[in-house]
Design an enzyme around this catalytic site. Structure first.
Site, PDB file in Angstrom:
ATOM      1  N   TYR A  53       0.841  -1.195   0.000  1.00 53.87           N
ATOM      2  CA  TYR A  53       0.000   0.000   0.000  1.00 53.87           C
ATOM      3  C   TYR A  53       0.875   1.244   0.000  1.00 53.87           C
ATOM      4  O   TYR A  53       1.570   1.534   0.969  1.00 53.87           O
ATOM      5  CB  TYR A  53      -0.934   0.025   1.212  1.00 53.87           C
ATOM      6  CG  TYR A  53      -1.954  -1.093   1.276  1.00 53.87           C
ATOM      7  CD1 TYR A  53      -2.182  -1.947   0.206  1.00 53.87           C
ATOM      8  CD2 TYR A  53      -2.694  -1.297   2.423  1.00 53.87           C
ATOM      9  CE1 TYR A  53      -3.111  -2.970   0.283  1.00 53.87           C
ATOM     10  CE2 TYR A  53      -3.640  -2.305   2.505  1.00 53.87           C
ATOM     11  CZ  TYR A  53      -3.837  -3.141   1.435  1.00 53.87           C
ATOM     12  OH  TYR A  53      -4.771  -4.155   1.517  1.00 53.87           O
ATOM     13  N   THR A  54       0.813   1.982  -1.083  1.00 54.10           N
ATOM     14  CA  THR A  54       1.535   3.251  -1.277  1.00 54.10           C
ATOM     15  C   THR A  54       3.008   3.148  -0.897  1.00 54.10           C
ATOM     16  O   THR A  54       3.539   3.974  -0.158  1.00 54.10           O
ATOM     17  CB  THR A  54       0.867   4.420  -0.529  1.00 54.10           C
ATOM     18  OG1 THR A  54       0.777   4.121   0.853  1.00 54.10           O
ATOM     19  CG2 THR A  54      -0.496   4.726  -1.101  1.00 54.10           C
TER      20      THR A  54
END
Length: 156
Positions: A53-54
């Site tokens: 995630y990111t």
């Protein structure tokens, strides 16, 4: 808030799990922290994130947001996803080599000494399930991980 056991374990988690996939993408650090504090105020104690995630910002933002209340929350994070950071040939799989790197990186980002629930994000071609499970068992024995599981795997 209603709480339930995490699987067959005695660990109690809120029936609502707060997913942090938007942290670092939609929500900046300040907004992410505000959202976590609101969730905590509402009784949510279960938070989900992932290395993918990111580029790890989700884990960083969550780690910062739970500083001071770490022992009151249950953290689930995931590894072994094709979107994980790193360009090396061993940066995106579920080999012993990668898992050991991924867990250390997650522990550092989350500012903790343990991951409560460590999940294999998804199956992939060439996955050696025996090696993956042996490595996860080692992490449990070392105390770096409490429980293991999988995400996005077909039921069969």
């Amino acid at each position: 808030m209603i709480y339930t056991n995490l699987g067959k374990s005695p660990l109690m988690v809120s029936r609502l799990c707060f997913g942090t996939m938007s942290f670092g993408y939609v929500n900046d650090a300040e907004e992410s922290e505000r959202l976590v504090k609101t969730a905590l105020d509402l009784g949510i104690n279960f938070f989900d994130t992932a290395v993918a995630y990111t580029n790890g910002q989700s884990e960083e933002f969550l780690g910062k947001a739970i500083s001071g209340v770490r022992d009151q929350v249950v953290i689930a994070t995931k590894f072994g996803c094709r979107q994980e950071i790193g360009e090396g040939v061993n940066d995106r799989n579920s080999s012993r080599y990668h898992i050991r790197q991924a867990v250390e990186t997650s522990l550092r980002r989350l500012r903790t000494d343990r991951i409560d629930l460590y999940l294999v994000h998804m199956p992939h071609h060439g996955m050696n399930l025996e090696e993956t499970l042996e490595t996860l068992d080692d992490l449990v024995r070392q105390g770096k991980v409490l429980y293991i599981g999988c995400s996005n795997f077909p039921a069969w």
